[in-house]
Design a protein around this motif. Structure first.
Motif, PDB file in Angstrom:
ATOM      1  N   THR A  28       0.829  -1.249   0.173  1.00 35.65           N
ATOM      2  CA  THR A  28       0.103  -0.143  -0.158  1.00 35.65           C
ATOM      3  C   THR A  28       1.013   1.215  -0.199  1.00 35.65           C
ATOM      4  OG1 THR A  28      -0.103   0.123   2.246  1.00 35.65           O
ATOM      5  CG2 THR A  28      -1.956  -1.219   1.222  1.00 35.65           C
ATOM      6  N   PRO A  29       0.470   2.360  -0.432  1.00 31.71           N
ATOM      7  CA  PRO A  29       1.218   3.547  -0.452  1.00 31.71           C
ATOM      8  C   PRO A  29       1.694   3.941   0.925  1.00 31.71           C
ATOM      9  CG  PRO A  29      -0.700   3.918  -1.763  1.00 31.71           C
ATOM     10  CD  PRO A  29      -0.757   2.471  -0.951  1.00 31.71           C
ATOM     11  N   GLU A  30       0.807   3.729   1.923  1.00 34.18           N
ATOM     12  CA  GLU A  30       1.594   3.930   3.478  1.00 34.18           C
ATOM     13  C   GLU A  30       2.661   3.170   3.807  1.00 34.18           C
ATOM     14  OE1 GLU A  30      -1.787   3.233   2.622  1.00 34.18           O
ATOM     15  OE2 GLU A  30      -2.835   5.345   3.187  1.00 34.18           O
ATOM     16  N   GLN A  31       2.703   1.705   3.587  1.00 41.59           N
ATOM     17  CA  GLN A  31       3.623   0.681   3.593  1.00 41.59           C
ATOM     18  C   GLN A  31       4.985   1.081   2.909  1.00 41.59           C
ATOM     19  OE1 GLN A  31       5.029  -2.295   1.975  1.00 41.59           O
ATOM     20  NE2 GLN A  31       5.432  -3.474   3.742  1.00 41.59           N
ATOM     21  N   ARG A  32       4.622   1.449   1.749  1.00 42.84           N
ATOM     22  CA  ARG A  32       5.923   1.665   0.963  1.00 42.84           C
ATOM     23  C   ARG A  32       6.626   2.882   1.333  1.00 42.84           C
ATOM     24  NH1 ARG A  32       2.203   0.217  -3.142  1.00 42.84           N
ATOM     25  NH2 ARG A  32       1.923   2.135  -3.896  1.00 42.84           N
ATOM     26  N   ALA A  33       5.854   4.111   1.965  1.00 39.60           N
ATOM     27  CA  ALA A  33       6.386   5.228   2.247  1.00 39.60           C
ATOM     28  C   ALA A  33       7.146   5.265   3.444  1.00 39.60           C
ATOM     29  CB  ALA A  33       5.058   6.211   2.548  1.00 39.60           C
ATOM     30  N   LEU A  34       6.591   4.289   4.507  1.00 43.58           N
ATOM     31  CA  LEU A  34       7.116   4.093   5.676  1.00 43.58           C
ATOM     32  C   LEU A  34       8.605   3.350   5.580  1.00 43.58           C
ATOM     33  CD1 LEU A  34       7.139   4.374   8.662  1.00 43.58           C
ATOM     34  CD2 LEU A  34       5.814   2.049   9.124  1.00 43.58           C
ATOM     35  N   ALA A  35       8.510   2.198   4.731  1.00 44.66           N
ATOM     36  CA  ALA A  35       9.648   1.463   4.347  1.00 44.66           C
ATOM     37  C   ALA A  35      10.703   2.425   3.787  1.00 44.66           C
ATOM     38  CB  ALA A  35       9.352   0.258   3.570  1.00 44.66           C
ATOM     39  N   ALA A  36      10.331   3.126   3.065  1.00 45.98           N
ATOM     40  CA  ALA A  36      11.235   4.293   2.224  1.00 45.98           C
ATOM     41  C   ALA A  36      11.986   5.376   3.238  1.00 45.98           C
ATOM     42  CB  ALA A  36      10.560   4.840   0.928  1.00 45.98           C
ATOM     43  N   GLU A  37      10.891   5.403   4.188  1.00 44.78           N
ATOM     44  CA  GLU A  37      11.464   6.648   4.955  1.00 44.78           C
ATOM     45  C   GLU A  37      12.669   6.060   6.042  1.00 44.78           C
ATOM     46  OE1 GLU A  37      11.655  10.202   7.109  1.00 44.78           O
ATOM     47  OE2 GLU A  37      10.500   9.576   5.620  1.00 44.78           O
ATOM     48  N   PHE A  38      12.443   4.764   6.562  1.00 40.99           N
ATOM     49  CA  PHE A  38      13.698   4.051   7.357  1.00 40.99           C
ATOM     50  C   PHE A  38      14.514   3.223   6.734  1.00 40.99           C
ATOM     51  CE2 PHE A  38      10.392   5.844  10.175  1.00 40.99           C
ATOM     52  CZ  PHE A  38      11.314   6.237  10.819  1.00 40.99           C
ATOM     53  N   ARG A  39      14.464   3.024   5.325  1.00 42.54           N
ATOM     54  CA  ARG A  39      15.304   2.202   4.420  1.00 42.54           C
ATOM     55  C   ARG A  39      16.805   2.453   4.703  1.00 42.54           C
ATOM     56  NH1 ARG A  39      13.230   2.463  -0.531  1.00 42.54           N
ATOM     57  NH2 ARG A  39      11.926   0.611  -0.002  1.00 42.54           N
ATOM     58  N   GLU A  40      17.036   3.685   4.830  1.00 42.76           N
ATOM     59  CA  GLU A  40      18.798   4.094   5.192  1.00 42.76           C
ATOM     60  C   GLU A  40      18.975   3.680   6.636  1.00 42.76           C
ATOM     61  OE1 GLU A  40      22.597   5.489   4.839  1.00 42.76           O
ATOM     62  OE2 GLU A  40      21.028   5.037   3.443  1.00 42.76           O
ATOM     63  N   TRP A  41      18.216   3.393   7.478  1.00 35.25           N
ATOM     64  CA  TRP A  41      18.237   2.918   8.931  1.00 35.25           C
ATOM     65  C   TRP A  41      18.468   1.763   8.893  1.00 35.25           C
ATOM     66  CZ3 TRP A  41      15.799   5.778  13.502  1.00 35.25           C
ATOM     67  CH2 TRP A  41      15.914   7.278  13.590  1.00 35.25           C
ATOM     68  N   VAL A  42      17.531   0.934   7.971  1.00 35.39           N
ATOM     69  CA  VAL A  42      17.990  -0.479   8.155  1.00 35.39           C
ATOM     70  C   VAL A  42      18.964  -1.096   7.225  1.00 35.39           C
ATOM     71  CG1 VAL A  42      16.571  -2.592   7.458  1.00 35.39           C
ATOM     72  CG2 VAL A  42      15.287  -0.628   8.265  1.00 35.39           C
ATOM     73  N   GLU A  43      19.313  -0.299   6.210  1.00 37.29           N
ATOM     74  CA  GLU A  43      20.457  -0.734   5.169  1.00 37.29           C
ATOM     75  C   GLU A  43      21.447   0.388   4.998  1.00 37.29           C
ATOM     76  OE1 GLU A  43      18.663  -2.207   1.976  1.00 37.29           O
ATOM     77  OE2 GLU A  43      17.324  -3.659   3.022  1.00 37.29           O
ATOM     78  N   PRO A  44      22.029   0.741   6.233  1.00 40.57           N
ATOM     79  CA  PRO A  44      22.976   2.197   5.905  1.00 40.57           C
ATOM     80  C   PRO A  44      23.973   1.861   4.847  1.00 40.57           C
ATOM     81  CG  PRO A  44      23.272   0.991   8.139  1.00 40.57           C
ATOM     82  CD  PRO A  44      22.352   0.232   7.369  1.00 40.57           C
ATOM     83  N   ARG A  45      24.397   2.861   4.131  1.00 44.65           N
ATOM     84  CA  ARG A  45      25.185   2.819   3.219  1.00 44.65           C
ATOM     85  C   ARG A  45      26.608   3.005   4.160  1.00 44.65           C
ATOM     86  NH1 ARG A  45      23.050   7.294  -0.338  1.00 44.65           N
ATOM     87  NH2 ARG A  45      20.782   6.839   0.048  1.00 44.65           N
ATOM     88  N   GLY A  46      27.603   2.428   3.755  1.00 37.67           N
ATOM     89  CA  GLY A  46      29.119   2.421   4.371  1.00 37.67           C
ATOM     90  C   GLY A  46      28.960   1.895   5.744  1.00 37.67           C
ATOM     91  N   GLY A  47      27.772   1.261   6.213  1.00 36.00           N
ATOM     92  CA  GLY A  47      27.860   0.651   7.553  1.00 36.00           C
ATOM     93  C   GLY A  47      27.570   1.510   8.717  1.00 36.00           C
ATOM     94  N   CYS A  48      27.301   2.859   8.422  1.00 38.45           N
ATOM     95  CA  CYS A  48      26.813   3.656   9.630  1.00 38.45           C
ATOM     96  C   CYS A  48      25.809   4.385   9.281  1.00 38.45           C
ATOM     97  CB  CYS A  48      28.311   4.422  10.048  1.00 38.45           C
ATOM     98  SG  CYS A  48      28.675   5.457   8.917  1.00 38.45           S
TER      99      CYS A  48
END
Length: 60
Positions: A28-48
């Motif tokens: 759903t748009p809500e699920q995709r938006a929330l996942a996108a918002e925290f994607r960098e936290w879940v999979e940080p670039r460069g390990g931090c």
């Protein structure tokens, strides 16, 4: 805030995000938006995760 406190806050926030993602219907748009918002936290670039101070929290 200490580094340990910041790490605990991030862990707690990610746990809440994961709980909310499970509550939302997939793709759903809500699920995709929330996942996108925290994607960098879940999979940080460069390990931090880059964190920024909130205005007014920096000590002079």
């Amino acid at each position: 805030m200490t580094s340990e406190q910041a790490a605990q806050l991030i862990d707690h926030t990610l746990a809440q995000v994961q709980d909310r993602l499970q509550q939302l219907q997939p793709h759903t748009p809500e699920q995709r938006a929330l996942a996108a918002e925290f994607r960098e936290w879940v999979e940080p670039r460069g390990g931090c995760i880059d964190l920024m101070l909130c205005p007014g929290t920096a000590k002079p």
